[in-house]
Design a protein around this motif. Sequence first.
Motif, PDB file in Angstrom:
ATOM      1  N   LEU A 297      54.558  32.779  -7.215  1.00 14.76           N
ATOM      2  CA  LEU A 297      54.336  31.890  -8.237  1.00 14.76           C
ATOM      3  C   LEU A 297      55.468  31.685  -9.271  1.00 14.76           C
ATOM      4  O   LEU A 297      55.735  30.512  -9.968  1.00 14.76           O
ATOM      5  CB  LEU A 297      53.240  32.180  -8.838  1.00 14.76           C
ATOM      6  CG  LEU A 297      51.506  32.292  -8.311  1.00 14.76           C
ATOM      7  CD1 LEU A 297      50.553  32.648  -8.900  1.00 14.76           C
ATOM      8  CD2 LEU A 297      51.471  31.154  -7.184  1.00 14.76           C
ATOM      9  N   ASP A 298      55.889  32.802  -9.811  1.00 14.61           N
ATOM     10  CA  ASP A 298      56.958  32.805 -10.818  1.00 14.61           C
ATOM     11  C   ASP A 298      58.255  32.074 -10.294  1.00 14.61           C
ATOM     12  O   ASP A 298      59.249  31.868 -11.003  1.00 14.61           O
ATOM     13  CB  ASP A 298      57.137  34.176 -11.264  1.00 14.61           C
ATOM     14  CG  ASP A 298      56.138  34.850 -11.985  1.00 14.61           C
ATOM     15  OD1 ASP A 298      55.015  33.991 -12.312  1.00 14.61           O
ATOM     16  OD2 ASP A 298      55.775  35.944 -12.209  1.00 14.61           O
ATOM     17  N   ALA A 299      58.483  32.136  -8.967  1.00 16.26           N
ATOM     18  CA  ALA A 299      59.817  31.665  -8.335  1.00 16.26           C
ATOM     19  C   ALA A 299      59.684  30.410  -8.441  1.00 16.26           C
ATOM     20  O   ALA A 299      60.820  29.471  -8.335  1.00 16.26           O
ATOM     21  CB  ALA A 299      60.030  32.304  -7.012  1.00 16.26           C
ATOM     22  N   ALA A 300      58.548  29.505  -8.432  1.00 12.39           N
ATOM     23  CA  ALA A 300      58.373  28.082  -8.339  1.00 12.39           C
ATOM     24  C   ALA A 300      58.749  27.222  -9.483  1.00 12.39           C
ATOM     25  O   ALA A 300      58.243  27.807 -10.627  1.00 12.39           O
ATOM     26  CB  ALA A 300      57.300  27.736  -7.708  1.00 12.39           C
ATOM     27  N   GLY A 303      54.958  23.321 -12.339  1.00 11.24           N
ATOM     28  CA  GLY A 303      54.177  21.970 -11.767  1.00 11.24           C
ATOM     29  C   GLY A 303      54.493  22.060 -10.260  1.00 11.24           C
ATOM     30  O   GLY A 303      53.819  20.968  -9.651  1.00 11.24           O
ATOM     31  N   ALA A 304      55.097  22.779  -9.859  1.00 12.05           N
ATOM     32  CA  ALA A 304      55.459  22.608  -8.281  1.00 12.05           C
ATOM     33  C   ALA A 304      54.341  23.302  -7.489  1.00 12.05           C
ATOM     34  O   ALA A 304      53.731  24.414  -8.078  1.00 12.05           O
ATOM     35  CB  ALA A 304      56.740  23.247  -7.880  1.00 12.05           C
ATOM     36  N   ILE A 305      54.115  22.984  -6.291  1.00  6.25           N
ATOM     37  CA  ILE A 305      53.271  23.863  -5.444  1.00  6.25           C
ATOM     38  C   ILE A 305      53.946  24.928  -4.931  1.00  6.25           C
ATOM     39  O   ILE A 305      55.045  24.891  -4.313  1.00  6.25           O
ATOM     40  CB  ILE A 305      52.794  22.796  -4.017  1.00  6.25           C
ATOM     41  CG1 ILE A 305      51.878  21.695  -4.548  1.00  6.25           C
ATOM     42  CG2 ILE A 305      52.219  23.715  -3.091  1.00  6.25           C
ATOM     43  CD1 ILE A 305      51.828  20.725  -3.520  1.00  6.25           C
ATOM     44  N   GLU A 306      53.626  26.124  -5.393  1.00 10.38           N
ATOM     45  CA  GLU A 306      54.090  27.266  -5.076  1.00 10.38           C
ATOM     46  C   GLU A 306      54.104  27.866  -3.558  1.00 10.38           C
ATOM     47  O   GLU A 306      55.287  28.383  -2.938  1.00 10.38           O
ATOM     48  CB  GLU A 306      53.516  28.616  -5.740  1.00 10.38           C
ATOM     49  CG  GLU A 306      53.623  28.374  -7.325  1.00 10.38           C
ATOM     50  CD  GLU A 306      52.333  27.732  -7.793  1.00 10.38           C
ATOM     51  OE1 GLU A 306      52.095  27.700  -9.070  1.00 10.38           O
ATOM     52  OE2 GLU A 306      51.604  27.305  -6.955  1.00 10.38           O
TER      53      GLU A 306
END
Length: 435
Positions: A297-300, A303-306
């Motif tokens: 999650l943190d790498a996305a 607002g992006a779909i992780e």
Amino acid sequence: MQALWMPFTANRAFKNAPRLLVQASGMHYRSDDGRQILDGVAGLWCVNAGHCREPITRAIQEQAARMDYAPSFQLGHPLEFEAAQVLSDIAPGRLKRVFFTNSGSESVDTALKIALAYHRARGQGHRNVFVGRERGYHGVGFGGISVGGIPGNRKVFHGALLPNVDHLPHTHDLEHQGFSRGQPGWGAHLADELERIVQLHDASNIAAVIVEPVAGSTGVLVPPQGYLQRLRALCDKHGLLLVFDEVITGYGRLGAPFAAQALGVLPDIMVTAKAVNNGTVPLGAVFVREDLVDTVLDAAAEGAIELPHGYTYSGHPLAAAATLATQRLYAEEGLLDRVRRDGLDSYWEQTLHALRDAPHVRDIRNIGLMGAVELQARADGAGLRGQEVFARCFALGALVRYTGDTIALSPPLIIERAQIDQLAETLRRALLDTR
């Protein structure tokens, strides 16, 4: 009957002599000719609380009348969040995040994708090799067949399997493990084959190792003492994720919610399905370590779909309602630990191994409320004796499962000792009548 192409079935043979089930209740099915059939395999390893339990049936009916379907992309409904929390509460260690699928096959492919996504989020996208195990069964998706190790499931589709896959040896050796009760004492060293595989591919390229804690569909292969612990230690040593496929062992089969707890080994990802809601509405649940999910999650970007992954029916309202009702029933009746608490595992072991003197028996093995009676193959073909014993048991009023020449058993967790006796006696009678 010709319109239906049946799964994992010899269609022509079946339609010449069909076996049809038309009703179920508690420990029994009823066949189309009115006979009561004792369920010795929990449907297909999944009906752990017994059939047609009223609280589960009612929950499905009420939910179908309230809201039949809700989309799971960019929208949600309360029951899927409640179901995920209930499952998280019984999960071991930090396996507290849940991703819903519709089957064990989808859960396996989901776990493989999560492993790749995690390594990519850490800047290690080159980790794309998976390690499965010979005789492993991980469903019928291309990912699951690739990491699986049952030749008959792989050969037709071999040209389209994932390329970056290697396999550990299986753990079954009758010379050293014959008629073991529970976990065999020989075989922990087989986990050390992972070191050889690491040397071949280099640890920096390997994403995950996936195994069934107990290899179920191939004939109930029980892990040797210390084997899973050694796999865990080697994965830690080389920075590999360890994935447990608990589609069969999950939800009380070994006397604890999961085999991870019963056997004392914690994976990084855990794949489940089947008994999550007593087999009533298709659902799979993948448990993931919290920090793995946070890393993705943190790498996305905001607002992006992780994780670009999911299914139309992920967290389906009926499946979620069935899951909540099933887990409540498991808790109220103490089914998740009944096998150990009530000593069913010991009685099961004693009763199964009493079949050692029956005709054709080559090996007997057991763990929790799982068991297998391996038979000598007939001279005219492997698997024919197992098929004959399966058919004779059904004719005598008991449902068992055969895989090759191994009879596999895994009854609902509500089984009583008298029904264990009945199941074993039926199997003995079938063996006596089998050539």
